[in-house]
Design a protein around this motif. Structure first.
Motif, mmCIF file in Angstrom:
data_model
loop_
_atom_site.group_PDB
_atom_site.id
_atom_site.type_symbol
_atom_site.label_atom_id
_atom_site.label_comp_id
_atom_site.label_asym_id
_atom_site.label_seq_id
_atom_site.Cartn_x
_atom_site.Cartn_y
_atom_site.Cartn_z
ATOM 1 N N LEU A 171 0.828 -1.209 0.000
ATOM 2 C CA LEU A 171 0.000 0.000 0.000
ATOM 3 C C LEU A 171 0.862 1.259 0.000
ATOM 4 O O LEU A 171 1.982 1.280 0.519
ATOM 5 N N ASP A 172 0.325 2.306 -0.590
ATOM 6 C CA ASP A 172 0.966 3.616 -0.614
ATOM 7 C C ASP A 172 0.557 4.375 0.652
ATOM 8 O O ASP A 172 -0.519 4.975 0.714
ATOM 9 N N GLY A 173 1.418 4.320 1.664
ATOM 10 C CA GLY A 173 1.093 4.927 2.948
ATOM 11 C C GLY A 173 0.894 6.425 2.868
ATOM 12 O O GLY A 173 0.018 6.982 3.552
ATOM 13 N N GLU A 174 1.670 7.103 2.039
ATOM 14 C CA GLU A 174 1.534 8.554 1.912
ATOM 15 C C GLU A 174 0.173 8.914 1.329
ATOM 16 O O GLU A 174 -0.464 9.876 1.764
ATOM 17 N N PHE A 175 -0.276 8.124 0.351
ATOM 18 C CA PHE A 175 -1.589 8.395 -0.242
ATOM 19 C C PHE A 175 -2.695 8.175 0.785
ATOM 20 O O PHE A 175 -3.629 8.966 0.889
ATOM 21 N N ILE A 176 -2.586 7.089 1.557
ATOM 22 C CA ILE A 176 -3.590 6.815 2.587
ATOM 23 C C ILE A 176 -3.652 7.957 3.588
ATOM 24 O O ILE A 176 -4.736 8.420 3.964
ATOM 25 N N GLU A 177 -2.493 8.427 4.001
ATOM 26 C CA GLU A 177 -2.453 9.527 4.963
ATOM 27 C C GLU A 177 -3.039 10.797 4.373
ATOM 28 O O GLU A 177 -3.752 11.550 5.050
ATOM 29 N N SER A 178 -2.790 11.027 3.080
ATOM 30 C CA SER A 178 -3.307 12.247 2.446
ATOM 31 C C SER A 178 -4.824 12.244 2.344
ATOM 32 O O SER A 178 -5.455 13.304 2.377
ATOM 33 N N LEU A 179 -5.425 11.055 2.208
ATOM 34 C CA LEU A 179 -6.892 11.000 2.112
ATOM 35 C C LEU A 179 -7.555 11.573 3.354
ATOM 36 O O LEU A 179 -8.590 12.240 3.264
ATOM 37 N N GLY A 180 -6.976 11.301 4.519
ATOM 38 C CA GLY A 180 -7.557 11.789 5.768
ATOM 39 C C GLY A 180 -6.971 13.099 6.238
ATOM 40 O O GLY A 180 -7.220 13.511 7.383
ATOM 41 N N GLY A 181 -6.193 13.774 5.383
ATOM 42 C CA GLY A 181 -5.561 15.026 5.777
ATOM 43 C C GLY A 181 -6.570 16.115 6.115
ATOM 44 O O GLY A 181 -7.692 16.146 5.601
ATOM 45 N N GLY A 182 -6.178 17.007 7.027
ATOM 46 C CA GLY A 182 -7.058 18.102 7.404
ATOM 47 C C GLY A 182 -8.213 17.693 8.290
ATOM 48 O O GLY A 182 -9.225 18.394 8.376
ATOM 49 N N GLY A 183 -8.071 16.545 8.953
ATOM 50 C CA GLY A 183 -9.126 16.097 9.847
ATOM 51 C C GLY A 183 -10.353 15.554 9.148
ATOM 52 O O GLY A 183 -11.408 15.387 9.775
ATOM 53 N N GLU A 259 -8.513 0.763 2.818
ATOM 54 C CA GLU A 259 -7.713 0.827 4.039
ATOM 55 C C GLU A 259 -7.946 2.143 4.784
ATOM 56 O O GLU A 259 -7.998 2.173 6.020
ATOM 57 N N ALA A 260 -8.104 3.243 4.054
ATOM 58 C CA ALA A 260 -8.237 4.559 4.679
ATOM 59 C C ALA A 260 -9.645 4.838 5.186
ATOM 60 O O ALA A 260 -9.832 5.666 6.088
ATOM 61 N N ALA A 261 -10.641 4.161 4.612
ATOM 62 C CA ALA A 261 -12.032 4.513 4.878
ATOM 63 C C ALA A 261 -12.517 4.033 6.248
ATOM 64 O O ALA A 261 -12.161 2.933 6.691
ATOM 65 N N GLU A 262 -13.343 4.849 6.890
ATOM 66 C CA GLU A 262 -14.064 4.385 8.085
ATOM 67 C C GLU A 262 -15.068 3.319 7.701
ATOM 68 O O GLU A 262 -15.278 2.346 8.422
ATOM 69 N N CYS A 263 -15.705 3.518 6.551
ATOM 70 C CA CYS A 263 -16.673 2.561 6.022
ATOM 71 C C CYS A 263 -16.814 2.846 4.536
ATOM 72 O O CYS A 263 -16.278 3.829 4.029
ATOM 73 N N CYS A 264 -17.538 1.985 3.837
ATOM 74 C CA CYS A 264 -17.653 2.121 2.380
ATOM 75 C C CYS A 264 -19.098 1.959 1.913
ATOM 76 O O CYS A 264 -19.910 1.284 2.556
ATOM 77 N N LEU A 265 -19.369 2.551 0.745
ATOM 78 C CA LEU A 265 -20.522 2.223 -0.087
ATOM 79 C C LEU A 265 -19.983 1.392 -1.233
ATOM 80 O O LEU A 265 -18.996 1.786 -1.863
ATOM 81 N N MET A 266 -20.596 0.275 -1.546
ATOM 82 C CA MET A 266 -20.030 -0.550 -2.604
ATOM 83 C C MET A 266 -21.093 -1.280 -3.410
ATOM 84 O O MET A 266 -22.184 -1.594 -2.917
ATOM 85 N N VAL A 267 -20.758 -1.533 -4.668
ATOM 86 C CA VAL A 267 -21.548 -2.411 -5.520
ATOM 87 C C VAL A 267 -21.090 -3.843 -5.254
ATOM 88 O O VAL A 267 -19.889 -4.116 -5.143
ATOM 89 N N SER A 268 -22.038 -4.751 -5.145
ATOM 90 C CA SER A 268 -21.732 -6.133 -4.817
ATOM 91 C C SER A 268 -20.728 -6.733 -5.795
ATOM 92 O O SER A 268 -20.848 -6.578 -7.012
ATOM 93 N N GLY A 269 -19.714 -7.414 -5.262
ATOM 94 C CA GLY A 269 -18.700 -8.041 -6.102
ATOM 95 C C GLY A 269 -17.622 -8.679 -5.247
ATOM 96 O O GLY A 269 -17.668 -8.621 -4.012
ATOM 97 N N SER A 270 -16.622 -9.259 -5.914
ATOM 98 C CA SER A 270 -15.582 -9.976 -5.178
ATOM 99 C C SER A 270 -14.717 -9.048 -4.342
ATOM 100 O O SER A 270 -14.022 -9.506 -3.424
ATOM 101 N N VAL A 271 -14.767 -7.728 -4.604
ATOM 102 C CA VAL A 271 -13.998 -6.790 -3.787
ATOM 103 C C VAL A 271 -14.458 -6.812 -2.332
ATOM 104 O O VAL A 271 -13.745 -6.367 -1.429
ATOM 105 N N SER A 272 -15.644 -7.372 -2.083
ATOM 106 C CA SER A 272 -16.115 -7.500 -0.700
ATOM 107 C C SER A 272 -15.147 -8.334 0.135
ATOM 108 O O SER A 272 -15.065 -8.167 1.358
ATOM 109 N N LEU A 273 -14.385 -9.219 -0.519
ATOM 110 C CA LEU A 273 -13.407 -10.021 0.220
ATOM 111 C C LEU A 273 -12.232 -9.164 0.698
ATOM 112 O O LEU A 273 -11.644 -9.444 1.737
ATOM 113 N N GLU A 274 -11.891 -8.132 -0.062
ATOM 114 C CA GLU A 274 -10.844 -7.232 0.411
ATOM 115 C C GLU A 274 -11.346 -6.401 1.590
ATOM 116 O O GLU A 274 -10.596 -6.122 2.528
ATOM 117 N N LEU A 275 -12.607 -6.022 1.558
ATOM 118 C CA LEU A 275 -13.193 -5.338 2.708
ATOM 119 C C LEU A 275 -13.120 -6.219 3.943
ATOM 120 O O LEU A 275 -12.818 -5.749 5.042
#
Length: 393
Positions: A171-183, A259-275
């Motif tokens: 994972l790109d840690g800097e990108f994850i941190e930037s998503l939550g920047g500014g509170g 990884e950065a999200a508190e929670c997600c909205l998602m369309v049903s699919g195999s990505v649910s396994l990554e969640l």
């Protein structure tokens, strides 16, 4: 030795590419060809057709493509007769892959089904086709192994390759941190990997996002688009709205968004396994038209359940099948996510349930086990006397 792959879904392209890489590591002399996607091609598979371009769902989208699917099945049949591979590996995509399996069995070629269709969920009577045309199912789920075995299907349990891919991803840690920047509080948005999923579901997601923005300050909605054309489509839908929303669109950042999200909205699919693997709660939706829904209900006994919920045998991730007017589901999903954002206890409870399920079912090594099973059974098949119809081919 040569293995033919038939893969029609973007997620299957990823799983097959990892399997091809594993097989090449063990047997550099192996050749790979078939139908699939760009990731398989990069892994060393010669593509006779990029089948993932035809990944659609719903009878009205399939009908215009029937002639193309039939032509591809006939082309595979000719290849199997004229230059037969030593094995055929199918990945998901059952509507088309039954035809490939039939052609392979007619040529006496061993058939493996990796990531088999979820017949236990929507069409149990089709297990007869599996017994007839498939030599071995490589099962992703423990209860799936038992279901196939009880019905007389040869099955090896290998686990789900998605967990391998999540474990290996850096994972790109800097990108994850930037998503939550500014509170800012991050809500992930996963609008699907198919064009029609994005066009149908993202407008509903925007309605939910607009209402959540009214109720909560400092939210940031990070949309993880599957490809650039999806980002462009989502951008047009976003720009068409009168209200300015705190939405940003990304490509190639699905893992970081989850990884950065508190929670997600998602369309049903195999990505649910990554969640599940990242212990991120999500509200799941899928949208279809009423006619397709009614035809589906008449033809199959469909259970709309994401894979984590099927594994847990209960609804850890709340999910909604939207048929017709989406207003009721929109309100319900908004209420679920609003509750998570307003009450950290509710969110923590869902995370704990995901963590418990993860400890039970998440086990890396599926790709390695699948490669072992394929090579072992191929060796056994080559040692056995060839059937008369294969010798004549």
């Amino acid at each position: 030795m040569k293995i033919f792959f038939s893969v029609g879904e973007p997620s299957g392209d990823q799983h097959a590419a990892h399997l091809i890489h594993e097989l090449r590591q063990r047997r550099p002399d192996l050749e790979f060809e078939g139908y699939g996607g760009p990731l398989m091609e990069r892994a060393g598979c010669r593509l006779d057709f990029q089948l993932t371009d035809l990944a659609v769902m719903g009878i009205w989208r399939v009908i215009p493509l029937l002639w193309r699917f039939l032509s591809l099945a006939r082309m595979a049949g000719r290849m199997f007769r004229e230059s037969p591979p030593d094995a055929v590996v199918l990945v998901d995509f059952p509507g088309f892959n039954w035809w490939i399996a039939r052609q392979a069995k007619a040529a006496g070629i061993p058939v493996f089904y990796y990531m088999p269709p979820q017949l236990w969920a929507w069409a149990s009577w089709r297990v007869k086709k599996v017994r007839r045309f498939v030599d071995c199912v490589l099962s992703a789920l423990p209860f799936e192994r038992d279901w196939y075995a009880e019905r007389g299907v040869t099955v090896d349990y290998v686990g789900h390759p998605f967990f391998d891919e999540v474990a290996q991803r850096i994972l790109d840690g800097e990108f994850i941190e930037s998503l939550g920047g500014g509170g800012r509080r991050v809500v992930g948005v996963l609008p699907g990997s198919r064009d029609h999923e994005v066009s149908r579901c993202f407008p509903v997601m925007l309605e939910i996002i607009e209402e959540l923005t009214r109720r909560h300050a400092n939210l940031r909605f990070a949309v993880a688009c599957y490809k650039e054309s999806h980002r462009a489509a989502c951008g047009r839908m976003l720009a068409a709205r009168a209200t300015r929303l705190p939405v940003e669109l990304f490509v190639g950042r699905t893992s970081e968004v989850i990884e950065a999200a508190e929670c997600c909205l998602m369309v049903s699919g195999s990505v649910s396994l990554e969640l599940l693997a990242r212990e991120t709660p999500a509200a799941v939706m899928y949208r279809t038209d009423r006619i397709t829904y009614l035809i589906g209900r008449a033809l199959v006994s469909c259970k709309f359940m994401s894979l984590p919920n099927l594994m847990a045998e209960r609804a850890i991730l709340p999910e909604y099948l939207i048929v017709g007017n989406p207003a009721a589901a929109t309100n319900a999903i908004t209420g679920i996510v609003d509750g998570w954002l307003a009450d950290g206890t509710l969110l923590s409870l869902t995370r704990r349930e995901l963590k418990r399920l993860k400890s039970d079912v998440v086990a890396p090594g599926a790709t390695s086990r699948a490669a072992t099973a394929i090579l072992a059974r191929m060796a056994s098949a080559m040692d056995a006397p060839a059937p008369a119809h294969r010798s004549a081919a």
